[in-house]
Design a protein around this motif. Structure first.
Motif, PDB file in Angstrom:
ATOM      1  N   GLU A   1      44.605   1.135   5.299  1.00 27.09           N
ATOM      2  CA  GLU A   1      45.969   1.386   4.889  1.00 27.09           C
ATOM      3  C   GLU A   1      46.676   0.133   4.404  1.00 27.09           C
ATOM      4  OE1 GLU A   1      44.738   1.768   7.832  1.00 27.09           O
ATOM      5  OE2 GLU A   1      45.862   0.634   9.331  1.00 27.09           O
ATOM      6  N   ALA A   2      46.115  -1.049   4.677  1.00 22.60           N
ATOM      7  CA  ALA A   2      46.747  -2.294   4.246  1.00 22.60           C
ATOM      8  C   ALA A   2      46.183  -2.717   2.894  1.00 22.60           C
ATOM      9  CB  ALA A   2      46.518  -3.393   5.263  1.00 22.60           C
ATOM     10  N   LYS A   3      47.047  -3.161   2.037  1.00 23.75           N
ATOM     11  CA  LYS A   3      46.626  -3.592   0.716  1.00 23.75           C
ATOM     12  C   LYS A   3      46.183  -5.040   0.766  1.00 23.75           C
ATOM     13  CE  LYS A   3      48.126  -3.835  -4.092  1.00 23.75           C
ATOM     14  NZ  LYS A   3      49.240  -3.633  -5.035  1.00 23.75           N
ATOM     15  N   PRO A   4      44.919  -5.343   0.466  1.00 21.85           N
ATOM     16  CA  PRO A   4      44.441  -6.726   0.584  1.00 21.85           C
ATOM     17  C   PRO A   4      45.042  -7.613  -0.498  1.00 21.85           C
ATOM     18  CG  PRO A   4      42.758  -5.335  -0.389  1.00 21.85           C
ATOM     19  CD  PRO A   4      43.873  -4.423   0.017  1.00 21.85           C
ATOM     20  N   TYR A   5      45.226  -8.874  -0.118  1.00 26.85           N
ATOM     21  CA  TYR A   5      45.730  -9.860  -1.084  1.00 26.85           C
ATOM     22  C   TYR A   5      44.539 -10.464  -1.815  1.00 26.85           C
ATOM     23  CZ  TYR A   5      47.320 -14.375  -2.836  1.00 26.85           C
ATOM     24  OH  TYR A   5      47.572 -15.460  -3.631  1.00 26.85           O
ATOM     25  N   MET A   6      44.532 -10.382  -3.123  1.00 20.55           N
ATOM     26  CA  MET A   6      43.459 -10.916  -3.939  1.00 20.55           C
ATOM     27  C   MET A   6      43.948 -12.185  -4.619  1.00 20.55           C
ATOM     28  SD  MET A   6      41.106  -8.751  -3.308  1.00 20.55           S
ATOM     29  CE  MET A   6      39.882  -9.232  -4.510  1.00 20.55           C
ATOM     30  N   MET A   7      43.412 -13.301  -4.209  1.00 24.13           N
ATOM     31  CA  MET A   7      43.836 -14.573  -4.777  1.00 24.13           C
ATOM     32  C   MET A   7      43.206 -14.777  -6.146  1.00 24.13           C
ATOM     33  SD  MET A   7      43.444 -18.420  -3.188  1.00 24.13           S
ATOM     34  CE  MET A   7      44.741 -18.164  -1.991  1.00 24.13           C
ATOM     35  N   ASP A   8      43.985 -15.321  -7.063  1.00 23.15           N
ATOM     36  CA  ASP A   8      43.491 -15.636  -8.390  1.00 23.15           C
ATOM     37  C   ASP A   8      42.336 -16.640  -8.272  1.00 23.15           C
ATOM     38  OD1 ASP A   8      43.289 -17.113 -10.983  1.00 23.15           O
ATOM     39  OD2 ASP A   8      44.916 -15.755 -11.542  1.00 23.15           O
TER      40      ASP A   8
END
Length: 837
Positions: free
Chosen positions: A255-262
């Motif tokens: 349910e949590a949206k992962p943070y995708m680093m550039d």
């Protein structure tokens, strides 16, 4: 006589002495003053002779001395024609790179606006020089020219744009400094060079690393989104999985949206992390501030150990590092809590270091470690350094305010200090107790009474004023003691300090409103004394208080609000760190150290809500002309069937085309050894910085496999005496990553191939480099007239057939385009065939 340059000890004048020449001191009959001017004249004449000499050593020495004269503020205007003549004609085209660089350095140091066009042409010329040292000097000259004539900004930006594309680590730092000085807002110039700067960073000199890191920090804050989102769940960029690939990955809730680093954001963090081990304090501090401002919060702790290591350095370094740690420890205590003992104060520490360590210990205090910290503070209070002891008392007050469990303990300890023999300790204790009592006044009436009893023995004005304020503010808690204190103050009012007098007037006014029967006459007496005091602040305060509390026709309706004004409840003071708001400045900057915005400070921008287009950083990769390939049956082959090199160049063998690398991904991925390394090389045709006899070779190593390659280095060489300057061992090369390294190979003026082993942690492979004849020769420069003369002497080549002559022209003589700065010259490159004819 020996050749060289000497100094006349009596006159201080510099005299040049060439081999075989004798010099005699000049004398004058017109007096000492004329002799002094004669010496100066002789000095300049000698420098002119050196600048016009045919000997390169004398010209180089003269250039150095001219720069020295200018740097000392001496008048060197007489040398202007000679210097410009050398710089604008011969020395910029001199075969010696150091003479070319010195010529440009001298020219750019002449602060005369009339030569700005010459300087501009010279800078453009040097920016395309074969020597990276000369190109580095041109970057330095850009700043000088810009300060002399800001109108040249647009042309200088063109030169900066060209130098930013330079692949030499020697140039990178200098051109970034020029960029920051001339056009720091032109962030578009960095896009195409961002990845190159990140990859070159580890090999740049320390001074350049600091400048580049600072610039890239500002760049990243404008191009990437914030990694500090509260609801972000780190997926592939989690610190543990990133730095420890063998550990098990934590499952991310669906349910949590992962943070995708550039990837470019990660590239910057990954390439700066090794610099935390740098011996240079400024480099370590620069990386620390970069991580603080750019990295996810759970990754910032990687800088902690390196910052603590810097505390072993000189006190000047300690001061700056401790200031930054104090700011960081306010927001993230957990970073430095494991290293709390590193901030314990030593007896040999200077006062400013002690107070900073005290600040950090106070910031790190919590329920778990407060008992340990308070025991340490008990020792500090006994210090002979009174300033430090007073600061410790303030720190105890902050701990009591922030941690409610120890408030009573700290307060009782401060009360015991009221019996100390040192007036400074007592005074500071009173001030801190006053602030603490404001938080719980009803529970500490006994402490107020105890302070009143000690009032006669306290002489420090601030402490006496604090006790008087407490008596007036909580006079209802001590109804019998407060009037007696006012009586004592009426006797000594005229001899007290101004701050004590003001608090006495306030105490009298409050007692008049709450206990008029006992204090009415005392109040009138004190108001009369204050009415005629020498200090106008006290006189004004007295008149105001009289009109406020004593009813009269003049006071009007103001008297009705006396209680609401004087007896209004006041909020308790908040004891805060002096470094609380200092994080508004970028860490490691002068502004942060001074807590004031310094000249030239550039604000860090906020993270963008939406990241700009990342494709602006994409660069079209031009494949090198030559590539390393397997050594055609002579090289040691890996045990597996998969090939080592991922070479895209197709070769014909026995009538069929095949790639130098395995086309099967299964073979590559299943191999246990480090397969999939693409190694490409080319000759940059620049002078080798390692040894004059070596040929410079640039190598691009790319990991085309799906796993990490480790410890890439050069192994055994053949023949055994082959002189090779190897690149530093590459500890780790991530999948898909590339790195450019430089080598130097001494081919001993032969086209014989240089053979050596290219090794990884698990395998080694044979490599063979065979240079073309032209790569072994140095470029030669001559004037166009000399070239035409040489060409005429070679007329007998007309007997050759057209096909042979055409081949000779294409392969042996290359006439380069004329230089913009000096159009009367052309640079010519001759290969072996030219010199043999």
């Amino acid at each position: 006589m020996s050749s060289g340059v000497g100094y006349n000890d009596q006159t201080g004048a510099e005299t040049a002495v060439e081999a075989g020449q004798e010099t005699t001191p000049t004398t004058s009959s017109s007096g000492a003053a004329f002799g002094l001017f004669s010496s100066d004249f002789k000095k300049n004449e000698d420098l002119k002779e050196m600048l016009e000499s045919n000997k390169e050593s004398l010209k180089l020495e003269a250039m150095k001395r001219v720069v020295g004269l200018i740097s000392k503020g001496k008048n060197a205007s007489e040398l202007f024609p000679a210097v410009v003549k050398n710089v604008a004609s011969k020395n910029i085209e001199d075969p010696n790179q150091f003479i070319r660089a010195s010529a440009l350095r001298v020219l750019s140091s002449i602060r005369v606006p009339i030569i700005v066009p010459i300087m501009m042409l010279a800078i453009k010329e040097a920016a395309t020089d074969l020597s990276p040292y000369v190109r580095k000097t041109s970057a330095h000259a850009i700043q000088k020219l810009y300060s002399l004539d800001p109108d040249q900004k647009e042309q200088l930006i063109e030169v900066i744009e060209k130098l930013l594309k330079d692949k030499s680590t020697l140039v990178a730092g200098s051109v970034v400094v020029a960029f920051e000085e001339v056009c720091p807002d032109r962030i578009d110039l960095i896009h195409k060079n961002y990845r190159k700067l990140c990859n070159l960073l580890v090999d740049v000199e320390e001074w350049g690393q600091v400048v580049i890191i600072s610039m890239l920090t500002r760049y990243a804050r404008t191009q990437f989104t914030s990694p500090w989102k509260e609801d972000a769940v780190f997926d592939e960029n989690n610190e543990k999985t990133f730095y420890d690939s063998d550990s098990e990955e934590k499952k991310v809730p669906t349910e949590a949206k992962p943070y995708m680093m550039d990837p470019d954001h990660r590239l910057l963090l990954r390439n700066t992390k090794p610099l935390l081990q740098s011996r240079n304090t400024a480099v370590v501090m620069s990386v620390a501030q970069l991580y603080w401002h750019l990295a996810p919060k759970h990754e910032v702790s990687v800088v902690t150990k390196s910052l603590v290591r810097l505390l072993r350095s000189h006190r000047e370094v300690q001061y700056i590092v401790l200031q930054n740690i104090a700011t960081m420890s306010i927001q993230r205590k957990g970073m430095f809590e494991p290293y709390m003992k590193s901030f314990y104060v030593r007896s040999t520490d200077p006062t400013h270091i002690k107070t900073l360590k005290l600040e950090i210990l106070t910031n790190l205090a919590n329920e778990a470690n407060i008992s340990t910290i308070l025991r340490e503070f008990q020792t500090y209070v006994k210090s002979q350094d009174k300033t430090f002891a007073a600061a410790t008392i303030q720190a105890i007050g902050r701990c009591a305010t922030n941690i409610s469990e120890v408030t009573d303990t700290c307060l009782n300890g401060l009360v015991l200090l009221l019996s100390n023999r040192d007036e400074t300790v007592v005074a500071e204790s009173v001030v801190v107790i006053k602030k603490l009592l404001q938080t719980q006044p009803t529970q500490h009436s006994e402490i107020i009474k105890h302070m009143a009893k000690l009032f006669d023995n306290i002489t420090v004005p601030m402490a006496r004023a604090s006790i008087l304020w407490l008596m007036g503010e909580y006079c209802d808690r001590v109804p019998k003691i407060a009037p007696d204190v006012l009586r004592k103050m009426a006797k000594t009012f005229t001899t007290e300090e101004d701050i004590v007098k003001l608090q006495t007037v306030n105490l009298a006014a409050k007692l008049y409103l709450t206990n008029s029967k006992q204090t009415k006459l005392l109040t009138q007496y004190i108001l009369n004394l204050g009415k005629y005091d020498q200090n106008y602040d006290i006189r004004d305060r007295t008149r105001f208080i009289r009109q406020l509390i004593v009813p009269s026709e003049k006071s009007g309706a103001l008297n009705k609000y006396a209680r609401r004004i004087l007896l209004a409840p006041k909020p308790a003071p908040v004891l805060e760190s002096a470094f609380k708001d200092r994080d508004r400045f970028q860490l490691g900057t002068l502004s942060h150290s001074l807590n004031v915005k310094a000249s030239g400070y550039q604000e860090l921008s906020d993270w963008p809500a939406v990241a700009p287009d990342p494709s602006v950083r994409n660069v079209e990769v031009i494949e090198p002309v030559k590539e390393w390939a397997p050594s055609l049956g002579k090289a040691k082959q890996p045990k597996s069937d998969a090939k080592f090199y991922s070479d895209d160049e197709e070769k014909e063998e026995e009538g069929s085309e095949r790639s130098s690398s395995s086309s099967s991904e299964d073979d590559s991925s299943s191999s246990s050894s480090s397969k999939g390394l693409a190694a490409k090389y080319h000759f940059p045709r620049q002078p080798c910085l390692y040894q004059p006899s070596m040929v410079s070779v640039q190598v691009i190593l790319t990991n085309n496999s799906d796993h990490v390659l480790e410890e890439i280095h050069i192994g055994e060489r053949s023949p055994a005496g082959l002189n090779v300057h190897c690149f530093n061992t590459i500890e780790r090369l991530e999948p898909g990553a590339s790195v450019t390294v430089s080598m130097g190979v001494d081919f001993s003026d032969s086209t014989q191939a240089a053979n050596f082993q290219l090794c990884t942690k698990e395998d080694q492979f044979g490599v063979s480099i065979q240079p073309a004849v032209g790569e072994l020769l140095m470029p030669f420069t001559m004037t166009e007239a000399d070239f035409n003369r040489e060409q005429k002497q070679q007329n007998y080549t007309s007997s050759l057939n057209d096909q042979t002559l055409q081949s000779f022209t294409q392969n042996n003589v290359i006439l380069m385009q004329r230089k913009a700065a000096l159009p009367q010259y052309a640079t010519l490159y001759f290969t072996l065939g030219t010199f043999l004819m």
